[in-house]
Design an enzyme around this catalytic site. Structure first.
Site, PDB file in Angstrom:
ATOM      1  N   HIS A   1      45.419 -49.171  -2.314  1.00  0.00           N
ATOM      2  CA  HIS A   1      44.190 -48.764  -2.951  1.00  0.00           C
ATOM      3  C   HIS A   1      44.772 -48.153  -4.392  1.00  0.00           C
ATOM      4  O   HIS A   1      44.728 -46.862  -4.542  1.00  0.00           O
ATOM      5  CB  HIS A   1      43.126 -47.517  -2.689  1.00  0.00           C
ATOM      6  CG  HIS A   1      41.951 -47.501  -2.926  1.00  0.00           C
ATOM      7  ND1 HIS A   1      40.985 -47.243  -2.063  1.00  0.00           N
ATOM      8  CD2 HIS A   1      41.496 -47.529  -4.029  1.00  0.00           C
ATOM      9  CE1 HIS A   1      39.892 -47.137  -3.004  1.00  0.00           C
ATOM     10  NE2 HIS A   1      39.994 -47.389  -4.364  1.00  0.00           N
ATOM     11  N   LEU A   2      45.346 -49.121  -5.180  1.00  0.00           N
ATOM     12  CA  LEU A   2      46.259 -48.668  -6.321  1.00  0.00           C
ATOM     13  C   LEU A   2      45.369 -48.846  -7.650  1.00  0.00           C
ATOM     14  O   LEU A   2      45.764 -48.678  -8.815  1.00  0.00           O
ATOM     15  CB  LEU A   2      47.375 -49.330  -6.556  1.00  0.00           C
ATOM     16  CG  LEU A   2      48.565 -48.933  -5.500  1.00  0.00           C
ATOM     17  CD1 LEU A   2      49.715 -49.649  -5.723  1.00  0.00           C
ATOM     18  CD2 LEU A   2      48.703 -47.398  -5.505  1.00  0.00           C
TER      19      LEU A   2
ATOM     20  N   ARG B   1      31.131 -54.037 -15.119  1.00  0.00           N
ATOM     21  CA  ARG B   1      32.351 -53.503 -15.948  1.00  0.00           C
ATOM     22  C   ARG B   1      33.548 -54.132 -15.555  1.00  0.00           C
ATOM     23  O   ARG B   1      34.303 -54.780 -16.460  1.00  0.00           O
ATOM     24  CB  ARG B   1      32.725 -52.083 -15.858  1.00  0.00           C
ATOM     25  CG  ARG B   1      31.502 -51.190 -16.494  1.00  0.00           C
ATOM     26  CD  ARG B   1      31.903 -49.875 -16.178  1.00  0.00           C
ATOM     27  NE  ARG B   1      31.351 -49.369 -14.865  1.00  0.00           N
ATOM     28  CZ  ARG B   1      30.114 -49.080 -14.631  1.00  0.00           C
ATOM     29  NH1 ARG B   1      29.196 -48.623 -15.297  1.00  0.00           N
ATOM     30  NH2 ARG B   1      30.031 -48.770 -13.028  1.00  0.00           N
ATOM     31  N   ILE B   2      33.911 -54.159 -14.335  1.00  0.00           N
ATOM     32  CA  ILE B   2      35.495 -54.813 -14.106  1.00  0.00           C
ATOM     33  C   ILE B   2      35.198 -56.245 -13.942  1.00  0.00           C
ATOM     34  O   ILE B   2      36.193 -56.984 -14.566  1.00  0.00           O
ATOM     35  CB  ILE B   2      35.994 -54.188 -12.550  1.00  0.00           C
ATOM     36  CG1 ILE B   2      36.069 -52.517 -12.850  1.00  0.00           C
ATOM     37  CG2 ILE B   2      37.184 -54.724 -12.111  1.00  0.00           C
ATOM     38  CD1 ILE B   2      36.290 -51.874 -11.507  1.00  0.00           C
TER      39      ILE B   2
ATOM     40  N   ALA C   1      43.173 -47.675  -9.500  1.00  0.00           N
ATOM     41  CA  ALA C   1      42.860 -46.770 -10.451  1.00  0.00           C
ATOM     42  C   ALA C   1      44.122 -45.883 -10.838  1.00  0.00           C
ATOM     43  O   ALA C   1      44.205 -44.946 -11.685  1.00  0.00           O
ATOM     44  CB  ALA C   1      41.601 -45.804 -10.227  1.00  0.00           C
TER      45      ALA C   1
ATOM     46  N   THR D   1      34.883 -44.122  -9.717  1.00  0.00           N
ATOM     47  CA  THR D   1      33.758 -44.995  -9.833  1.00  0.00           C
ATOM     48  C   THR D   1      33.198 -44.848  -8.539  1.00  0.00           C
ATOM     49  O   THR D   1      31.741 -44.264  -8.612  1.00  0.00           O
ATOM     50  CB  THR D   1      33.943 -46.563 -10.148  1.00  0.00           C
ATOM     51  OG1 THR D   1      34.895 -46.734 -11.183  1.00  0.00           O
ATOM     52  CG2 THR D   1      32.700 -47.250 -10.262  1.00  0.00           C
TER      53      THR D   1
ATOM     54  N   ARG E   1      35.765 -52.998  -2.858  1.00  0.00           N
ATOM     55  CA  ARG E   1      35.638 -52.053  -1.731  1.00  0.00           C
ATOM     56  C   ARG E   1      35.975 -53.001  -0.492  1.00  0.00           C
ATOM     57  O   ARG E   1      35.471 -54.150  -0.486  1.00  0.00           O
ATOM     58  CB  ARG E   1      34.461 -51.611  -1.718  1.00  0.00           C
ATOM     59  CG  ARG E   1      34.127 -50.476  -2.277  1.00  0.00           C
ATOM     60  CD  ARG E   1      34.995 -48.849  -1.975  1.00  0.00           C
ATOM     61  NE  ARG E   1      34.798 -47.846  -2.895  1.00  0.00           N
ATOM     62  CZ  ARG E   1      35.708 -47.612  -3.967  1.00  0.00           C
ATOM     63  NH1 ARG E   1      36.597 -48.481  -4.371  1.00  0.00           N
ATOM     64  NH2 ARG E   1      35.367 -46.338  -4.568  1.00  0.00           N
TER      65      ARG E   1
ATOM     66  N   GLU F   1      41.134 -46.943   5.673  1.00  0.00           N
ATOM     67  CA  GLU F   1      42.053 -46.789   4.656  1.00  0.00           C
ATOM     68  C   GLU F   1      42.847 -45.474   5.185  1.00  0.00           C
ATOM     69  O   GLU F   1      42.010 -44.319   5.300  1.00  0.00           O
ATOM     70  CB  GLU F   1      41.640 -46.585   3.242  1.00  0.00           C
ATOM     71  CG  GLU F   1      41.222 -47.903   2.645  1.00  0.00           C
ATOM     72  CD  GLU F   1      40.662 -48.042   1.163  1.00  0.00           C
ATOM     73  OE1 GLU F   1      41.174 -47.055   0.539  1.00  0.00           O
ATOM     74  OE2 GLU F   1      40.320 -49.144   0.802  1.00  0.00           O
TER      75      GLU F   1
HETATM   76  P1  NAD Z   1      29.613 -52.165 -12.030  1.00  0.00           P
HETATM   77  O1  NAD Z   1      28.331 -51.279 -11.574  1.00  0.00           O
HETATM   78  O2  NAD Z   1      29.928 -51.992 -13.390  1.00  0.00           O
HETATM   79  O3  NAD Z   1      29.520 -53.562 -11.558  1.00  0.00           O
HETATM   80  C1  NAD Z   1      29.118 -54.060 -10.288  1.00  0.00           C
HETATM   81  C2  NAD Z   1      28.178 -55.222 -10.401  1.00  0.00           C
HETATM   82  O4  NAD Z   1      27.908 -55.848  -9.164  1.00  0.00           O
HETATM   83  C3  NAD Z   1      26.787 -54.919 -10.843  1.00  0.00           C
HETATM   84  O5  NAD Z   1      26.805 -55.527 -12.168  1.00  0.00           O
HETATM   85  C4  NAD Z   1      25.952 -55.448  -9.913  1.00  0.00           C
HETATM   86  O6  NAD Z   1      24.782 -56.220 -10.388  1.00  0.00           O
HETATM   87  C5  NAD Z   1      26.788 -56.512  -9.099  1.00  0.00           C
HETATM   88  N1  NAD Z   1      26.276 -56.928  -7.831  1.00  0.00           N
HETATM   89  C6  NAD Z   1      25.526 -55.964  -6.856  1.00  0.00           C
HETATM   90  N2  NAD Z   1      25.369 -56.609  -5.806  1.00  0.00           N
HETATM   91  C7  NAD Z   1      25.783 -57.854  -6.098  1.00  0.00           C
HETATM   92  C8  NAD Z   1      25.807 -58.952  -5.057  1.00  0.00           C
HETATM   93  N3  NAD Z   1      25.205 -59.224  -4.040  1.00  0.00           N
HETATM   94  N4  NAD Z   1      26.575 -60.054  -5.561  1.00  0.00           N
HETATM   95  C9  NAD Z   1      27.099 -60.238  -6.878  1.00  0.00           C
HETATM   96  N5  NAD Z   1      27.087 -59.120  -7.552  1.00  0.00           N
HETATM   97  C10 NAD Z   1      26.418 -58.048  -7.380  1.00  0.00           C
HETATM   98  O7  NAD Z   1      30.951 -51.754 -11.051  1.00  0.00           O
HETATM   99  P2  NAD Z   1      32.361 -51.605 -11.426  1.00  0.00           P
HETATM  100  O8  NAD Z   1      32.711 -50.383 -12.161  1.00  0.00           O
HETATM  101  O9  NAD Z   1      32.518 -53.029 -12.280  1.00  0.00           O
HETATM  102  O10 NAD Z   1      33.110 -51.536  -9.951  1.00  0.00           O
HETATM  103  C11 NAD Z   1      33.068 -52.630  -9.313  1.00  0.00           C
HETATM  104  C12 NAD Z   1      33.548 -52.278  -7.845  1.00  0.00           C
HETATM  105  O11 NAD Z   1      35.153 -52.015  -7.972  1.00  0.00           O
HETATM  106  C13 NAD Z   1      33.027 -51.141  -7.066  1.00  0.00           C
HETATM  107  O12 NAD Z   1      33.019 -51.393  -5.601  1.00  0.00           O
HETATM  108  C14 NAD Z   1      33.944 -49.845  -7.671  1.00  0.00           C
HETATM  109  O13 NAD Z   1      33.901 -48.892  -6.282  1.00  0.00           O
HETATM  110  C15 NAD Z   1      35.194 -50.648  -7.489  1.00  0.00           C
HETATM  111  N6  NAD Z   1      36.269 -50.017  -7.764  1.00  0.00           N
HETATM  112  C16 NAD Z   1      37.668 -49.966  -7.217  1.00  0.00           C
HETATM  113  C17 NAD Z   1      38.770 -49.509  -7.922  1.00  0.00           C
HETATM  114  C18 NAD Z   1      39.984 -49.502  -7.063  1.00  0.00           C
HETATM  115  O14 NAD Z   1      40.867 -48.475  -7.217  1.00  0.00           O
HETATM  116  N7  NAD Z   1      40.394 -50.472  -6.327  1.00  0.00           N
HETATM  117  C19 NAD Z   1      38.739 -48.771  -9.002  1.00  0.00           C
HETATM  118  C20 NAD Z   1      37.500 -48.791  -9.728  1.00  0.00           C
HETATM  119  C21 NAD Z   1      36.251 -49.423  -9.392  1.00  0.00           C
HETATM  120  C1  MLT Z   2      37.041 -46.137  -7.690  1.00  0.00           C
HETATM  121  O1  MLT Z   2      36.006 -46.071  -7.128  1.00  0.00           O
HETATM  122  O2  MLT Z   2      37.235 -45.311  -8.822  1.00  0.00           O
HETATM  123  C2  MLT Z   2      38.328 -46.306  -7.219  1.00  0.00           C
HETATM  124  O3  MLT Z   2      38.397 -46.808  -5.819  1.00  0.00           O
HETATM  125  C3  MLT Z   2      39.396 -45.265  -7.395  1.00  0.00           C
HETATM  126  C4  MLT Z   2      39.733 -44.234  -6.823  1.00  0.00           C
HETATM  127  O4  MLT Z   2      39.419 -43.987  -5.561  1.00  0.00           O
HETATM  128  O5  MLT Z   2      40.650 -43.377  -7.332  1.00  0.00           O
END
Ligand code: NAD
Ligand code: MLT
Length: 509
Positions: A284-285, A156-157, A287, A79, A237, A266
């Site tokens: 950072h697990l 999404r998440i 995904a 993502t 993040r 990280e």
């Molecule tokens: P997404 O774009 O579907 O959703 C993010 C939402 O945050 C959007 O709807 C946006 O409007 C909202 N947003 C933006 N600014 C904001 C604010 N100030 N206050 C509240 N909401 C706000 O993204 P996603 O796919 O749901 O991913 C969310 C986060 O998770 C991203 O940072 C992504 O990089 C991270 N992520 C981490 C992992 C991991 O391995 N830990 C895996 C996948 C995604």
């Molecule tokens: C992502 O943004 O998709 C996650 O942080 C997962 C990854 O980095 O592999």
């Protein structure tokens, strides 16, 4: 479009084998897998590749992108694109694409796991068992039933976390500046102002991207407004929860626990949070599941195959207008845009200010943005820069040209018009051949083909002289059009010296 030619791809992080298999079998692409390269090794390897695929370990810096002389695409199997210098990629004409949905479920499930782990201190209790203890008193927990979960970021998440935690009978409230409250209400999340959220939550989880506006979204001020003992989760993040503020809140008891999958650095060198007894931390697990990795690896490979085949542009984060440009029907229009830009470049001594691109006809209704980019390519052809549909409007802006587009319903004919102060061009297609219909006041009786080598000049011409110059150069006159002050000739081979024809401009399209 030239930037779609992708013959060699480097995969520089560890990815599911399906990724290389699909690229090879469906895209006929040669793939090299080299996880764990140092930044210097990547810089020295990258000039040999048309495509680069990464997860989050590879840092695709401006130095890498500048060295990447033939790179057309960076694919991020995941993502967040914060490990890619997207601005630098755009300047270098390189598409950056991600797979935004492939790991959402995995990240949501991990978030739910952390909420459960925090409520019952599962990892701490399991670890004490391994140390031979039987500590039933120490690990008294609390139920999730009836508690309030605040979700910041309802994309999404955030949505997937909400629906899962509702099955534990948690009340879910949240905030998102983009997703409308009526949409989140459909999946059971009441949206409130942040100020109202802090005081109501037993747990707060963040699911936003890391932006200037979300950095430190949970900070000292926010913690001070929360219920004493609030627990926080960050699977998005590092930095969305201010790490120093979190440590202070844990120390003071204002925060009762934190589940952290991500860190500002990280792996984190500062161990204060990781070593804190109330923190459950993970490397950072989010995904890291077989399903997410297979999905992301497959999706990024299929997106690159689609790009190579010119079928579609999916998941581009720095060229959204281009996603509409990928269909066999749009290609000749892109050629026409480039050709009209080229004609304008040759007719005007200096181009600056606004260049207006107007489309007419229903089928071009949504084409203005990428046709602007196509016209800008034609206008910028004399520059040293590597100009393509990804970066042409950006470069045009840098040299004082503002590209604007509009769709007009005044005519039902499908046409592309380009106007600047002093000159107006109209083009259309004849079959799939780009043609000129009008330059300024000159309306050509039949469309003038804009392909191959074309001579163009203002004014009437001396035909015998033109034929003489062409025959001396071994070239033939194929088409000739003249009207109201402009003449255009299509010729069979370029002239090495068109100067005997006076002010005539030779263009190869
Ligand atoms: P997404 O774009 O579907 O959703 C993010 C939402 O945050 C959007 O709807 C946006 O409007 C909202 N947003 C933006 N600014 C904001 C604010 N100030 N206050 C509240 N909401 C706000 O993204 P996603 O796919 O749901 O991913 C969310 C986060 O998770 C991203 O940072 C992504 O990089 C991270 N992520 C981490 C992992 C991991 O391995 N830990 C895996 C996948 C995604
Ligand atoms: C992502 O943004 O998709 C996650 O942080 C997962 C990854 O980095 O592999």
């Amino acid at each position: 479009m030239a930037f779609c030619e992708i013959r060699r791809v480097l995969i520089s992080d560890s990815l599911a084998p399906a990724c290389a298999q699909i690229l090879h079998s469906q895209g006929d692409i040669e793939v090299t897998e080299c996880p764990g390269l140092t930044p210097q090794e990547l810089i020295s390897k990258i000039p040999d590749y048309d495509g680069l695929i990464v997860r989050s370990a590879t840092k695709v810096s401006s130095d890498v992108l500048t060295a990447a002389t033939r790179l057309k695409v960076v694919g991020r199997a995941g993502t967040g694109v914060d490990n890619v210098d997207v601005d630098s990629a755009t300047k270098n004409g390189i598409i950056v694409m991600n797979t935004p949905t492939g790991n959402s479920i995995s990240a949501a499930e991990l978030t739910c796991g952390l909420i459960l782990s925090l409520s019952r201190q599962i990892p701490q209790a399991a670890s004490s068992m391994k140390q031979g203890k039987w500590d039933r008193k120490k690990y008294m927990g609390s139920e999730l039933h009836g508690k309030t979960l605040g979700i910041l970021g309802l994309g999404r998440i955030g949505k997937e976390v909400a629906v899962r935690m509702q099955s534990f009978q948690m009340r879910t409230i949240g905030y998102d500046p983009v997703i409308p409250p009526e949409v989140t209400a459909e999946f059971g999340v009441e949206q409130l102002l942040l100020e109202e959220i802090w005081e109501q939550c037993d747990y707060i989880t963040v699911h936003t991207p890391l932006l200037p506006s979300t950095t430190g979204l949970i900070n000292d001020a926010a913690f001070s407004k929360c219920k004493r003992g609030v627990q926080v989760i960050n699977c998005a993040r590092g930095g969305i929860i201010d790490e120093s503020a979190l440590l202070r809140a844990l120390e003071s008891g204002q925060c009762g626990g934190a589940g952290l999958d991500v860190f500002t650095e990280e792996p984190p060198r500062d161990r204060a949070l990781v070593d804190h007894p109330l923190v459950i931390s993970l490397p950072h697990l989010g995904a890291s599941t077989h399903e997410a990795q297979n999905r992301c690896g497959e999706e990024i490979a299929l997106q690159i195959v689609d790009l190579v085949k010119g079928r579609a542009l999916v998941g581009a984060v720095n060229a959204p207008s281009l996603s509409k440009a990928f269909s066999p029907q749009t290609k000749p229009w892109i050629k026409l845009g480039e050709a009209l830009g080229t004609v304008l470049f040759h007719l005007l001594p200096k181009i600056s200010g606004e260049i207006r691109v107007t489309t007419t006809g229903d089928s071009l209704k949504n084409s203005g943005s990428f046709l602007c980019s196509a016209v800008a390519i034609g206008l910028l052809q004399s520059t040293e820069m590597k100009v393509n549909l990804v970066n042409s409007c950006l470069f045009a802006n840098e040299v004082g040209i503002q590209m604007t587009s509009q769709h007009s319903v005044e005519s039902v004919e499908t046409r592309l018009e380009v106007s600047t102060e002093g000159l107006h061009l109209v083009g259309a297609l004849s079959g799939s051949t780009p043609c000129l219909i009008q330059i300024g006041p000159s309306h050509f009786r039949s469309p003038v083909s804009l392909s191959g080598t074309v001579l163009l000049w203002a004014g009437e011409t001396n035909i015998p002289k033109l034929l003489g110059v062409l025959s001396a150069a071994g070239s033939n006159l194929q088409t000739f059009h003249s009207s109201g002050g402009y003449s255009v000739a299509g010729i069979s081979a370029p002239l090495s010296d068109p100067s005997p024809l006076g002010s005539c401009r030779q263009i190869t399209l």
